[in-house]
Motif scaffolding. Structure first.
Motif, PDB file in Angstrom:
ATOM      1  N   GLY A 125      33.440  47.185  30.542  1.00 21.84           N
ATOM      2  CA  GLY A 125      34.140  47.119  31.818  1.00 21.84           C
ATOM      3  C   GLY A 125      35.603  46.739  31.632  1.00 21.84           C
ATOM      4  N   LEU A 126      36.401  46.962  32.669  1.00 23.92           N
ATOM      5  CA  LEU A 126      37.837  46.667  32.579  1.00 23.92           C
ATOM      6  C   LEU A 126      38.071  45.169  32.453  1.00 23.92           C
ATOM      7  CD1 LEU A 126      39.446  49.149  35.134  1.00 23.92           C
ATOM      8  CD2 LEU A 126      38.755  49.504  32.760  1.00 23.92           C
ATOM      9  N   LEU A 127      39.066  44.806  31.639  1.00 22.11           N
ATOM     10  CA  LEU A 127      39.325  43.394  31.353  1.00 22.11           C
ATOM     11  C   LEU A 127      39.836  42.621  32.560  1.00 22.11           C
ATOM     12  CD1 LEU A 127      40.933  43.709  27.804  1.00 22.11           C
ATOM     13  CD2 LEU A 127      38.635  42.896  28.378  1.00 22.11           C
ATOM     14  N   ASN A 128      40.370  43.318  33.552  1.00 20.96           N
ATOM     15  CA  ASN A 128      40.878  42.629  34.748  1.00 20.96           C
ATOM     16  C   ASN A 128      39.819  42.505  35.845  1.00 20.96           C
ATOM     17  OD1 ASN A 128      40.708  45.248  35.667  1.00 20.96           O
ATOM     18  ND2 ASN A 128      42.784  45.338  36.507  1.00 20.96           N
ATOM     19  N   ALA A 129      38.541  42.602  35.462  1.00 21.33           N
ATOM     20  CA  ALA A 129      37.462  42.496  36.448  1.00 21.33           C
ATOM     21  C   ALA A 129      37.565  41.172  37.207  1.00 21.33           C
ATOM     22  CB  ALA A 129      36.111  42.594  35.750  1.00 21.33           C
ATOM     23  N   SER A 130      37.306  41.245  38.514  1.00 17.70           N
ATOM     24  CA  SER A 130      37.357  40.057  39.366  1.00 17.70           C
ATOM     25  C   SER A 130      36.349  40.234  40.493  1.00 17.70           C
ATOM     26  CB  SER A 130      38.764  39.873  39.943  1.00 17.70           C
ATOM     27  OG  SER A 130      39.086  40.938  40.838  1.00 17.70           O
ATOM     28  N   ALA A 131      36.215  39.214  41.325  1.00 16.46           N
ATOM     29  CA  ALA A 131      35.300  39.313  42.462  1.00 16.46           C
ATOM     30  C   ALA A 131      35.711  40.441  43.399  1.00 16.46           C
ATOM     31  CB  ALA A 131      35.245  37.988  43.204  1.00 16.46           C
ATOM     32  N   ASP A 132      37.012  40.677  43.519  1.00 17.19           N
ATOM     33  CA  ASP A 132      37.509  41.755  44.384  1.00 17.19           C
ATOM     34  C   ASP A 132      37.439  43.117  43.703  1.00 17.19           C
ATOM     35  OD1 ASP A 132      38.109  40.000  46.473  1.00 17.19           O
ATOM     36  OD2 ASP A 132      40.102  39.582  45.668  1.00 17.19           O
TER      37      ASP A 132
END
Length: 466
Positions: A125-132
């Motif tokens: 998955g992308l490293l900037n994954a976040s709740a949003d």
């Protein structure tokens, strides 16, 4: 023990006018003989799953099996670890780990070994994954890790969602990565982030799954990182299958492509004797009445995937998918849409020499069976005649025309062209899943869910030695 074929053979005799030789062959094909193999449980840790995920999990020397440790609830997004296990000793080694992985990502999973090198490819998955912005189908890529450099990720496919886009880079997420027999290509399924945005803004179904390939040896540079949404990759990538949001009724246009795999170790033989690299897959068409039906397709892959074709830019536009390269040829192999029991299922798998493709479809009694068809086209041939549904797709022996699959909660094998099938594992309460054959043909590994004394369940790896 021989399994009775009376019920199924009577059904066929009543519904189809059969010649005596053909009828007898069907009776033989409906019978099976117990040939139980030695089964051993390779993993025993109940703190995590050991998910083979229906991939090519054996290392080139057949010493290791690679897997991920995802949970049923969290899936790939919540999983931060790729491991391998020694098939003899049961020793486990972490190949790649994300220390701070969360429930929304980045996430790793669905690992496959190269056939030629000690290297693994898997979803990242992308490293900037976040709740949003969590792990999603359109927010992932393929990453490589070598056995001798665990923990060191090598980005396989480049990603660029900033206009103007980059040829050789993708704009979404790749999945179900599969190495070619020579180790020079990786095939994958794909979802496009820009088409997902267009779907959200228009309400039209533009988030369509399709298929692509990456070729080794040509690095793709992407300069604009855009908060880690974009990045460079070591392999050149292109989409090879065209999908349409609204396929014409009764046509060969498709709205979804999936269940794909390479044809043969080095392709299939054409009429002129040359070999053609190709991927077989399941494509969703619309029949004459507007009903969706899944059929078997094949797409020829040209040697040059950087050559621009007649459909437009390889990198696509703001409102269209990336286009297939020149000389990419997509064609339909099955036509079940007008049958009483229509549709095909599973991953379309190829024999080692590329001469036959195997898939699941429904017989005249609405029972799910294994069928085969040549990659050049023709009439599908029914290969199994069970009284109940086949439960899994087919895996082929690495150098024989022999298949294995799951039926009646057991692993079953049949040599193509021979009547009797063999039952290799005892039927169990939890069925085997994710079958994979070793390169030398001497072992089959698979998953089965097991409970320990405290009632905790985990997906474990088992092996039968042939």
């Amino acid at each position: 023990m021989i399994y009775s074929s009376k019920k199924i053979s009577r059904g066929y005799a009543r519904s189809v006018k059969l010649s005596i030789p053909l009828f007898l062959s069907l009776v033989l094909a409906a019978c099976g003989r117990d040939k139980f193999k030695d089964e051993r449980q390779l993993t025993t840790d109940f703190s995590q799953n050991h998910d083979l995920d229906n991939n090519d999990n054996f290392s080139p020397d057949d010493q290791w099996l690679v897997y991920d440790t995802r949970t049923e609830e969290g899936g790939i997004g919540a999983n931060g670890k790729i491991e391998k296990v020694d098939v003899v000793t049961g020793e486990t080694i972490v190949l790649y780990g994300l220390e701070n992985n969360t429930s929304f990502g980045p996430g790793v999973g669905a690992a496959s070994y190269s056939h030629t090198e000690n290297q693994v490819v898997f979803i990242h998955g992308l490293l900037n994954a976040s709740a949003d912005y969590p792990y999603q189908q359109w927010r992932r890529s393929g990453v490589l890790v070598a056995d001798d450099a665990p923990g060191v990720p090598i980005p396989m496919d480049a990603r660029d969602i900033s206009y103007p886009f980059t040829s050789g880079a993708l704009r979404g997420g790749t999945h179900r990565h599969e190495w070619s027999g020579d180790g020079q290509w990786i095939g994958f399924t794909y979802n496009d982030a820009l088409m997902k945005e267009r779907e959200d803004s228009t309400g039209v179904n533009y988030n369509l799954r399709t298929i692509g390939v990456s070729k080794k040896g040509r690095r793709v540079i992407v300069n604009d990182t855009l908060n880690e949404e974009n990045f460079s990759g070591e392999w050149f990538s292109a989409l090879v299958v065209k999908v349409e949001p609204n396929p014409k009724n009764g046509s060969d246009e498709i709205s979804r492509a999936e269940g794909d795999s390479w044809v043969g170790i080095a392709g299939y033989k054409k009429d002129d004797g040359s070999k053609q690299r190709a991927r077989a897959f399941i494509g969703t068409v619309t029949d004459k009445r507007g009903k969706e039906v899944k059929e078997v397709f094949i797409v020829d892959i040209p040697g040059c995937i950087s050559c621009v074709g007649k459909d437009g830019a390889l990198e696509g536009t703001k409102t269209s998918f990336p286009s297939p390269p020149a000389d990419t040829f997509q064609r339909r192999l099955t036509h079940t849409a007008e049958s009483e029991f229509s549709g095909c299922e599973g991953v379309v798998r190829s024999a080692h020499d590329g001469s036959l493709l195997a898939f699941l479809a429904f017989d005249a009694h609405n029972i799910k069976q294994v069928f085969t068809i040549p990659p050049t086209g023709g009439t599908p041939v029914q290969q199994t005649f069970h009284a109940t549904d086949v439960q899994s797709g087919v895996r082929w022996h690495p150098n024989e025309h022999r298949i294995c699959y799951v039926w009646n909660n057991a692993i079953v094998s049949r040599k193509i062209g021979e009547g009797e099938f063999e039952i290799w594992t005892k039927p169990s309460q939890e069925p085997p899943m994710n079958l994979v054959w070793s390169h030398d043909g001497s072992k089959i590994a698979y998953n089965r869910t097991v409970k320990n004394g405290e009632g905790r369940a985990a997906k474990q790896i088992f092996i039968i030695d042939l």
